[in-house]
Design a protein around this motif. Structure first.
Motif, PDB file in Angstrom:
ATOM      1  N   ASN A  70      16.690  45.948 113.419  1.00 50.74           N
ATOM      2  CA  ASN A  70      16.358  47.559 113.041  1.00 50.74           C
ATOM      3  C   ASN A  70      15.833  48.171 114.344  1.00 50.74           C
ATOM      4  OD1 ASN A  70      17.972  47.000 110.387  1.00 50.74           O
ATOM      5  ND2 ASN A  70      16.085  46.838 109.165  1.00 50.74           N
ATOM      6  N   ASN A  71      14.933  47.764 114.585  1.00 48.94           N
ATOM      7  CA  ASN A  71      14.274  48.541 115.734  1.00 48.94           C
ATOM      8  C   ASN A  71      14.989  48.415 117.047  1.00 48.94           C
ATOM      9  OD1 ASN A  71      12.029  48.962 114.113  1.00 48.94           O
ATOM     10  ND2 ASN A  71      10.881  47.204 115.155  1.00 48.94           N
ATOM     11  N   SER A  74      17.629  50.953 116.337  1.00 47.81           N
ATOM     12  CA  SER A  74      17.059  52.279 116.402  1.00 47.81           C
ATOM     13  C   SER A  74      17.006  52.941 117.887  1.00 47.81           C
ATOM     14  CB  SER A  74      15.735  52.450 115.652  1.00 47.81           C
ATOM     15  OG  SER A  74      15.149  53.564 115.739  1.00 47.81           O
ATOM     16  N   SER A  77      20.694  53.659 119.107  1.00 53.25           N
ATOM     17  CA  SER A  77      20.908  55.207 118.734  1.00 53.25           C
ATOM     18  C   SER A  77      20.344  56.108 119.350  1.00 53.25           C
ATOM     19  CB  SER A  77      20.671  55.239 117.282  1.00 53.25           C
ATOM     20  OG  SER A  77      21.098  56.409 116.791  1.00 53.25           O
ATOM     21  N   SER A  78      18.966  56.008 119.433  1.00 53.81           N
ATOM     22  CA  SER A  78      18.221  57.218 120.232  1.00 53.81           C
ATOM     23  C   SER A  78      18.351  57.315 121.425  1.00 53.81           C
ATOM     24  CB  SER A  78      16.568  56.787 119.988  1.00 53.81           C
ATOM     25  OG  SER A  78      15.763  57.740 120.484  1.00 53.81           O
ATOM     26  N   ASN A  82      22.124  59.332 119.798  1.00 57.48           N
ATOM     27  CA  ASN A  82      22.938  59.080 118.348  1.00 57.48           C
ATOM     28  C   ASN A  82      24.008  59.087 118.536  1.00 57.48           C
ATOM     29  OD1 ASN A  82      20.459  59.108 116.797  1.00 57.48           O
ATOM     30  ND2 ASN A  82      20.297  61.268 116.981  1.00 57.48           N
ATOM     31  N   LYS A  85      25.735  53.806 116.771  1.00 56.66           N
ATOM     32  CA  LYS A  85      25.068  53.286 115.748  1.00 56.66           C
ATOM     33  C   LYS A  85      25.279  51.981 115.041  1.00 56.66           C
ATOM     34  CE  LYS A  85      24.690  58.302 114.664  1.00 56.66           C
ATOM     35  NZ  LYS A  85      25.475  59.245 113.927  1.00 56.66           N
TER      36      LYS A  85
END
Length: 192
Positions: A70-71, A74, A77-78, A82, A85
């Motif tokens: 998940n990290n 993230s 995406s960042s 974005n 994803k």
């Protein structure tokens, strides 16, 4: 006359919807002509079929590995504004999986296994080797996850020593995220 105007307006709306549906569903079915290079700081491999990828955690996958993935997702995406994803979903809705395996005699720390059709990954499987769990910090594992995720989106490993600080460097270690060159490679592949 009113009936004809309504028919023309309705026909226009239907044509727009059909045009949007046809072309939006093929937006990412593209060919990448520039494969990059080590000297450019990115190399293109096969890439996923869309900028948003669904995945499912294999039953029994520990929370530790879920958190790492998940990290990593993230960060990806960042760091791509974005654009790229990962979305957790059910096994019914995807053939893409994330899991941990304990393979103490293996040299790999994490890997992405996949099936392809042309330039596209049709299915993929990210695996973490839990035999090495204590050899890396949580933040290093987060970046290792991001490295594997970036394989899904089309970047290959880098092997030249001058690229040893990049996220796509082939050996796990002190990754600090996508470099400008790698971001440029992903932008080139995905057209954003």
């Amino acid at each position: 006359m009113k009936m004809l105007s309504k028919f023309i307006a309705l026909t226009g709306i239907v044509c727009f919807v059909l045009f949007f549906t046809i072309f939006s569903s093929t937006t990412y079915a593209h060919t990448v002509s520039n494969n990059g290079s080590e000297s450019e700081g990115w190399v293109h491999g096969t890439h996923a079929t869309s900028k948003t990828q669904k995945y499912f955690y294999v039953v029994g996958t520990e929370q530790f590995w879920r958190d790492r993935f998940n990290n990593g997702a993230s960060y990806t995406s960042s760091e791509t504004g974005n654009q790229l994803k990962m979305v957790n979903d059910s096994a019914i809705n995807t053939n893409n999986y994330v899991e941990a395996q304990n393979v103490s005699n293996a040299t790999w720390v994490a890997r992405t296994v996949y099936n392809t059709s042309g330039q596209h990954k049709t299915t993929w499987w990210i695996q973490f080797n839990s035999a090495y769990k204590n050899e890396y910090s949580n933040s290093q594992w987060d970046r290792i996850a991001q490295h594997e995720i970036t394989h899904v989106f089309g970047l290959k490993d880098l092997y030249e020593n001058y690229n040893d600080y990049r996220l796509m460097w082939w050996q796990a270690g002190n990754y600090t995220g996508l470099t400008t060159a790698e971001k440029n490679g992903l932008k080139y592949i995905w057209g954003y």
